[in-house]
Design a protein around this motif. Structure first.
Motif, PDB file in Angstrom:
ATOM      1  N   ASP A 125      56.746   6.083  27.918  1.00 53.73           N
ATOM      2  CA  ASP A 125      56.066   6.259  29.203  1.00 53.73           C
ATOM      3  C   ASP A 125      54.615   5.792  29.087  1.00 53.73           C
ATOM      4  N   ILE A 126      54.342   4.579  29.611  1.00 53.17           N
ATOM      5  CA  ILE A 126      52.987   4.024  29.525  1.00 53.17           C
ATOM      6  C   ILE A 126      52.022   4.822  30.382  1.00 53.17           C
ATOM      7  N   ASP A 127      52.420   5.173  31.600  1.00 52.43           N
ATOM      8  CA  ASP A 127      51.522   5.866  32.529  1.00 52.43           C
ATOM      9  C   ASP A 127      51.029   7.190  31.956  1.00 52.43           C
ATOM     10  N   ALA A 128      51.958   7.962  31.392  1.00 51.21           N
ATOM     11  CA  ALA A 128      51.571   9.262  30.821  1.00 51.21           C
ATOM     12  C   ALA A 128      50.588   9.077  29.668  1.00 51.21           C
ATOM     13  N   ALA A 129      50.839   8.069  28.831  1.00 52.42           N
ATOM     14  CA  ALA A 129      49.949   7.812  27.690  1.00 52.42           C
ATOM     15  C   ALA A 129      48.559   7.383  28.161  1.00 52.42           C
ATOM     16  N   MET A 130      48.508   6.503  29.178  1.00 49.36           N
ATOM     17  CA  MET A 130      47.211   6.047  29.688  1.00 49.36           C
ATOM     18  C   MET A 130      46.442   7.188  30.328  1.00 49.36           C
ATOM     19  N   ASP A 131      47.138   8.006  31.116  1.00 48.13           N
ATOM     20  CA  ASP A 131      46.469   9.138  31.773  1.00 48.13           C
ATOM     21  C   ASP A 131      45.845  10.068  30.741  1.00 48.13           C
ATOM     22  N   PHE A 132      46.553  10.291  29.630  1.00 48.98           N
ATOM     23  CA  PHE A 132      46.016  11.174  28.592  1.00 48.98           C
ATOM     24  C   PHE A 132      44.816  10.536  27.900  1.00 48.98           C
ATOM     25  N   LEU A 133      44.938   9.270  27.515  1.00 56.55           N
ATOM     26  CA  LEU A 133      43.864   8.609  26.770  1.00 56.55           C
ATOM     27  C   LEU A 133      42.605   8.448  27.613  1.00 56.55           C
ATOM     28  N   ARG A 134      42.746   8.345  28.938  1.00 58.29           N
ATOM     29  CA  ARG A 134      41.562   8.225  29.805  1.00 58.29           C
ATOM     30  C   ARG A 134      40.704   9.491  29.751  1.00 58.29           C
ATOM     31  N   THR A 135      41.311  10.607  29.375  1.00 58.30           N
ATOM     32  CA  THR A 135      40.558  11.866  29.286  1.00 58.30           C
ATOM     33  C   THR A 135      39.978  12.064  27.885  1.00 58.30           C
ATOM     34  N   TYR A 136      40.295  11.149  26.976  1.00 57.61           N
ATOM     35  CA  TYR A 136      39.867  11.298  25.593  1.00 57.61           C
ATOM     36  C   TYR A 136      38.641  10.426  25.352  1.00 57.61           C
ATOM     37  N   PRO A 137      37.496  11.008  25.006  1.00 55.34           N
ATOM     38  CA  PRO A 137      36.256  10.247  24.835  1.00 55.34           C
ATOM     39  C   PRO A 137      36.396   9.128  23.797  1.00 55.34           C
ATOM     40  N   GLY A 138      35.882   7.958  24.141  1.00 58.99           N
ATOM     41  CA  GLY A 138      35.808   6.870  23.183  1.00 58.99           C
ATOM     42  C   GLY A 138      37.102   6.140  22.909  1.00 58.99           C
ATOM     43  N   LYS A 139      38.125   6.337  23.758  1.00 55.28           N
ATOM     44  CA  LYS A 139      39.400   5.691  23.495  1.00 55.28           C
ATOM     45  C   LYS A 139      39.794   4.719  24.609  1.00 55.28           C
ATOM     46  N   GLN A 140      38.789   4.046  25.199  1.00 59.61           N
ATOM     47  CA  GLN A 140      39.080   3.051  26.223  1.00 59.61           C
ATOM     48  C   GLN A 140      39.858   1.877  25.619  1.00 59.61           C
ATOM     49  N   GLY A 141      39.638   1.619  24.331  1.00 59.00           N
ATOM     50  CA  GLY A 141      40.375   0.547  23.676  1.00 59.00           C
ATOM     51  C   GLY A 141      41.872   0.794  23.707  1.00 59.00           C
ATOM     52  N   GLY A 142      42.275   2.050  23.532  1.00 59.94           N
ATOM     53  CA  GLY A 142      43.695   2.393  23.610  1.00 59.94           C
ATOM     54  C   GLY A 142      44.239   2.193  25.014  1.00 59.94           C
ATOM     55  N   VAL A 143      43.432   2.533  26.023  1.00 54.72           N
ATOM     56  CA  VAL A 143      43.838   2.336  27.417  1.00 54.72           C
ATOM     57  C   VAL A 143      43.996   0.842  27.702  1.00 54.72           C
TER      58      VAL A 143
END
Length: 270
Positions: A125-143
């Protein structure tokens, strides 16, 4: 007493202690999660062959949380181990007990593109992973990594739909619009489109004949004639044109991709 005798006695004691620990079960055992975290694919295979639960959770020394082996392997980018676990039936969207930490989050968090790509191809699930990483500081690269993978996935889906459209058109009633013009405008990377065709409805509503065929034909025109990049076109039809699909592409995909000066074309047949 000479040093040689002392050394021999010390070695003897160590051997005896090791034997006692082994007999009493005190020796350190290898867990599935631990082996997956280290990328020990052969060990993982051996443990699975001996009956280990492929979705077993364990501590892979990072999050202080019990993670499934698949997440532990993805965290270190061990793609071969990830593939083995998936082939053996591991849950590609397994979460931790406390928060949305999936195997795809593990891979994207550490920037392991190859591992993330494999997980997406297997249904993560890409959407769920992106939504979570957007709330994680410094992980825009993962998004950003996941957004690129999502575009690639949409591009492949569009190619499949266009291919089907050509096949359907060739076997159905022909008209002059079915023949694509030979001209083609210059490609426009800032042109986006959402093409919708709904032929089958629930609640016994009448069928809208040729709606999906029309949508596929329009998508074909956009890519082959009008210069729309295939990865910039989303084609939704029948069971893939639900309210949740509209929300995904109109509320998230378009805002995340369209920039100032872009054009957006929406086509609906139904």
């Amino acid at each position: 007493m000479n040093r040689s005798s002392d050394l021999k006695r010390f070695v003897s004691v160590i051997i005896i202690l090791a034997a006692i620990m082994a007999m009493t079960g005190c020796a350190t055992s290898t867990t599935l999660s631990g082996a997956a975290y280290k990328g020990q694919t052969d060990v993982v295979k051996d443990l699975l062959d001996k009956g280990a639960n492929v979705n077993e959770r364990g501590d892979c020394d990072w999050l202080n949380a019990a993670l499934p082996a698949l997440s532990c392997a993805a965290l270190n980018g061990h793609t071969a181990t990830v593939k083995l676990l998936l082939d053996r039936g591991a849950d590609v969207n397994a979460r931790t007990d406390d928060f949305v930490w999936t195997p795809l989050v593990s891979a994207a968090f550490e920037g392991h593109a190859g591992t993330a790509k494999l997980l997406v191809e297997r249904g993560a699930d890409i959407d769920a992973a992106m939504d979570f990483l957007r709330t994680y500081p410094g992980k825009q690269g993962g998004v950003n990594l996941l957004e690129r993978l999502e575009k690639q996935q949409l591009s492949r889906q569009s190619e499949t739909l266009v291919s089907r459209a050509v096949q359907d058109v060739s076997t159905s009633i022909k008209s002059d619009i079915d023949e694509l013009p030979t001209i083609k405008v210059k490609p426009n990377k800032n042109a986006y489109a959402v093409v919708i065709g709904i032929e089958q409805y629930r609640q016994k509503l009448p069928k809208a004949d040729f709606a999906t065929q029309d949508a596929r034909l329009v998508a074909n025109y956009l890519t082959k004639v009008m210069g729309y990049p295939e990865e910039n076109i989303v084609t939704l039809s029948n069971e893939h044109a639900t309210k949740s699909d509209f929300e995904k592409y109109f509320e998230r995909w378009l805002p995340n991709n369209v920039e100032a000066g872009s054009s957006v074309f929406v086509y609906y047949s139904g």
